[in-house]
Structure formats: structure tokens, C-alpha cells
Design an enzyme around this catalytic site. Structure first.
Site, PDB file in Angstrom:
ATOM      1  N   LEU A 115     -23.866 -63.288   5.759  1.00 54.38           N
ATOM      2  CA  LEU A 115     -24.735 -62.802   4.690  1.00 54.38           C
ATOM      3  C   LEU A 115     -25.603 -63.890   4.078  1.00 54.38           C
ATOM      4  O   LEU A 115     -26.823 -63.732   3.972  1.00 54.38           O
ATOM      5  CB  LEU A 115     -23.883 -62.127   3.606  1.00 54.38           C
ATOM      6  CG  LEU A 115     -24.645 -61.617   2.380  1.00 54.38           C
ATOM      7  CD1 LEU A 115     -25.705 -60.600   2.769  1.00 54.38           C
ATOM      8  CD2 LEU A 115     -23.673 -61.015   1.370  1.00 54.38           C
ATOM      9  N   ASN A 174     -14.504 -65.621   3.220  1.00 54.65           N
ATOM     10  CA  ASN A 174     -15.871 -65.909   3.684  1.00 54.65           C
ATOM     11  C   ASN A 174     -16.381 -67.234   3.126  1.00 54.65           C
ATOM     12  O   ASN A 174     -16.798 -67.295   1.966  1.00 54.65           O
ATOM     13  CB  ASN A 174     -16.808 -64.770   3.276  1.00 54.65           C
ATOM     14  CG  ASN A 174     -16.465 -63.466   3.956  1.00 54.65           C
ATOM     15  OD1 ASN A 174     -16.948 -63.162   5.032  1.00 54.65           O
ATOM     16  ND2 ASN A 174     -15.596 -62.688   3.327  1.00 54.65           N
ATOM     17  N   TYR A 228     -12.468 -59.956  17.950  1.00 56.55           N
ATOM     18  CA  TYR A 228     -12.327 -61.275  17.328  1.00 56.55           C
ATOM     19  C   TYR A 228     -11.079 -61.327  16.452  1.00 56.55           C
ATOM     20  O   TYR A 228     -10.236 -62.225  16.581  1.00 56.55           O
ATOM     21  CB  TYR A 228     -13.560 -61.611  16.487  1.00 56.55           C
ATOM     22  CG  TYR A 228     -13.288 -62.668  15.443  1.00 56.55           C
ATOM     23  CD1 TYR A 228     -13.029 -63.985  15.817  1.00 56.55           C
ATOM     24  CD2 TYR A 228     -13.238 -62.339  14.083  1.00 56.55           C
ATOM     25  CE1 TYR A 228     -12.739 -64.951  14.864  1.00 56.55           C
ATOM     26  CE2 TYR A 228     -12.960 -63.301  13.131  1.00 56.55           C
ATOM     27  CZ  TYR A 228     -12.706 -64.602  13.523  1.00 56.55           C
ATOM     28  OH  TYR A 228     -12.406 -65.549  12.580  1.00 56.55           O
ATOM     29  N   ARG A 230     -16.849 -58.487  -0.227  1.00 50.92           N
ATOM     30  CA  ARG A 230     -16.362 -59.696   0.422  1.00 50.92           C
ATOM     31  C   ARG A 230     -15.885 -60.696  -0.621  1.00 50.92           C
ATOM     32  O   ARG A 230     -16.289 -60.649  -1.782  1.00 50.92           O
ATOM     33  CB  ARG A 230     -17.471 -60.347   1.272  1.00 50.92           C
ATOM     34  CG  ARG A 230     -18.030 -59.475   2.389  1.00 50.92           C
ATOM     35  CD  ARG A 230     -17.039 -59.239   3.504  1.00 50.92           C
ATOM     36  NE  ARG A 230     -17.617 -58.477   4.617  1.00 50.92           N
ATOM     37  CZ  ARG A 230     -17.559 -57.154   4.734  1.00 50.92           C
ATOM     38  NH1 ARG A 230     -16.969 -56.433   3.788  1.00 50.92           N
ATOM     39  NH2 ARG A 230     -18.096 -56.552   5.780  1.00 50.92           N
TER      40      ARG A 230
END
Length: 328
Positions: free
Chosen positions: A190, A170, A141, A221
Site C-alpha cells: 500500500l 505490515n 505464500y 491492516r
């Protein structure tokens, strides 16, 4: 400005549509609805088609001869799926996208915003990455996104296009006006999994990996509210002509919060917002996982005059509100 958005029915694309509408722009949307439903407010300018179908794109060419810019969000984005089935990711995210931008080139549309990813970056020792940090995509990806950055940079230099590549970290949350939001039914991210766990009978949640080089061993993250992300696109599309130049036609910009949270820290904040305690289980990392990074957003602040305004807690609360709205 009239803006064509690919993937405009998806989580991020539909939120960008709303942000553009709020600023008075006209939006034309392309989406094949393979992973989303038509939630965009631009119903009258919605085209259910695949970006690789050049014949179908000719209808847009006929209907909208005055498109000023492109925001390209359409892509397959599930990291583990890309590891198990890389062929479809290269086909969808590279081959079809090149065909699409060949069509864009023929229309002489020169303003492009590309939806890229922070997973291009190599994990750094201090976990903070800027646009000049070393790149080392580990999943198919991420490799497709880097491939398209190289291709678009070449297109820009050869065909007098201008492109801002927004490297997302994110996204969380939903449109604060609840016009769009994420699909948590098959979430791989998440926050979606935390919401699913919070609604389960046993409240069990699985953390994938606790031996990373972070403060508590869990991955780190950078979470940014999707509305802040959408506003970054509005800034980029409105400022692209003044930001780019003949000698600098392709510009990557990080879009994140500028800070990092470990998985354990995110779980704690989630538990505080929701008012529950989850039963945590630790397993091995997923294929393609990395320890993680967070964004140096100096460039976004200086070039786009953008910085995030919404908190992690607001992102969690908005996501839950959207989820509950969809459940009834």
C-alpha cells in the site's frame, strides 16, 4: 554474537543487519539478489548465493565456524504471484528452506529466528488476533510460511533447536539513518503504491475492495515501522536462550503496532503527511486478499519486552525520505 542472516540484502533483512550492528553484533549475510541489491553494511561478510545451494554454503561453513544464530528472512513474498505460480513458492519457501535447515542442523546451530507472517491468521470478527487465534492461510505464500512453522517446530523438538517465529504484520518506513529501505519501483504494498500515485500526473490511486466487514468497507491492516520490527529481532536473538526451554522450543510471537488502520484511513494519513489529495478509484479485491487483521502484541511486550516506538506518520515520512534519496 555472530549471526547469519538469509535474505539480508532485502528490505527487512538489511534493516535487521543495521540494528544488529548498532548493538555490537557481527553479521554474515546470504542473499541471491533475485529481488534486491547489496545495501547491507556487512560488505566483508556478504555471500551472493542461494540458500538451496548446499555446496556453496560450505564456503560459509569454512569461513565462519563460530556462527551463533540464524535469522531466516529469505523468501518469496508476493501474494498475487504466489496464487498464479504456487510451484515456485513451495520450491523456494519450503523445499529450499528445509534443505537449508538440514545444513544448519549439521552445524549444531540451535538459535533460530524465523521471518513469518500475520497472513497465517483467519480474519476474525473483531479483526484482532493473538498467537492462539485460528489459522487459515488463504494464499500459497501464507501456506508456505505456515508449512515452515510446522517443520521448524518439528526440527526444534527432534534436533534440540530453539526457534522464535516472528509473525510480521505490515512493515513500513526505512532505517531512520537511511542505510536501507524499501524498493518502490515495483511495489505491491500500500505505502509504495501511495508514493507512486502521489508522484503521478493524475494522482490516481486504486483501492482493491470496499465491501469488507470493516468500519468503511476497505481492508484493515496493522502497520509497524521497519525499525521497530528490526529491534524486535535484536530482542529475540538476544533473549532466545532465556525464553525457550526443553519443553517449549518453538515460540510464535506477533510483531505489529497493536492497532488497525483501514485503507481509507491510511490514505488520509498519507495525504496529510505529504500534503496532497489523491484521486481514489475502487476495484475488486486481488486474488488472495483478506479483510485483514491487526496484532494483539501482549506476548511481544511480556516475553520480549518489546513494543513499537515509532508512529505511522514517521513510517510514511521515512519511506518518502528513502525513496527520494534513491531517486537522486
Amino acid at each position: 554474537m555472530k549471526i547469519l542472516i538469509t535474505g539480508g540484502a532485502g528490505y527487512i533483512g538489511s534493516t535487521i543487519c543495521s540494528a544488529l550492528y548498532d548493538q555490537g553484533h557481527e553479521v554474515v549475510v546470504i542473499d541471491n539478489l533475485s529481488t534486491s541489491v547489496k545495501t547491507t553494511p556487512s560488505v566483508e561478510n556478504f555471500y551472493e548465493l542461494d540458500i538451496g545451494n548446499i555446496e556453496a554454503l560450505k564456503q560459509i561453513e569454512s569461513d565462519h565456524k563460530d556462527i551463533d544464530a540464524i535469522i531466516h528472512c529469505a523468501a518469496k513474498i508476493i501474494v498475487p504471484e504466489s496464487v498464479s505460480n504456487p510451484n515456485i513458492y513451495y520450491q523456494e519457501n519450503v523445499v529450499k528452506t528445509v534443505a537449508f535447515f538440514n545444513w544448519v542442523k549439521k552445524l549444531n546451530i540451535s538459535k533460530i529466528i524465523f521471518s513469518s507472517t500475520a497472513s497465517l491468521y483467519k480474519a476474525s470478527n473483531d479483526h484482532i488476533v493473538s498467537e492462539i487465534s485460528e489459522l487459515n492461510p488463504t494464499s500459497p505464500y501464507a501456506k508456505t510460511k505456515l508449512a515452515m512453522e510446522f517443520i521448524l517446530e518439528d526440527f526444534c523438538n527432534a534436533y534440540q533447536m530453539n526457534c522464535i517465529s516472528l509473525r510480521y504484520f505490515n512493515p513500513i518506513g526505512a532505517d531512520p539513518k537511511m542505510r536501507s529501505g524499501p524498493n518502490f519501483k515495483e511495489s505491491t504494498h500500500l505505502l509504495g503504491k501511495l508514493i507512486q500515485a502521489s508522484e503521478s500526473e493524475n494522482k490516481k490511486f486504486t483501492v482493491t475492495g470496499n465491501k469488507w466487514d470493516t468500519k468503511d468497507g476497505t481492508g484493515i491492516r496493522d502497520y509497524v515501522h521497519v525499525w521497530d520490527l528490526a529491534e524486535a529481532h535484536v530482542k529475540a536473538i538476544e533473549m532466545i536462550s532465556s525464553i525457550t526451554s526443553e519443553s517449549n522450543r518453538f515460540i510464535p510471537i506477533n510483531i505489529g503496532s497493536g492497532g488497525g488502520l483501514t485503507v481509507k484511513e491510511m490514505i488520509k494519513i498519507f495525504e496529510e503527511v505529504v500534503g496532497i489529495e489523491l484521486d481514489i478509484k475502487i476495484t475488486d479485491p486481488r486474488p488472495g486478499d483478506i479483510s485483514g487483521n491487526f496484532a494483539d502484541i501482549t506476548k511481544a511486550k511480556s516475553i520480549l519486552n518489546w513494543q513499537p516506538r515509532m508512529s505511522i506518520e514517521q513510517g510514511i515520512a521515512d519511506a518518502i525520505k528513502w525513496h527520494r534519496k534513491q531517486s537522486f
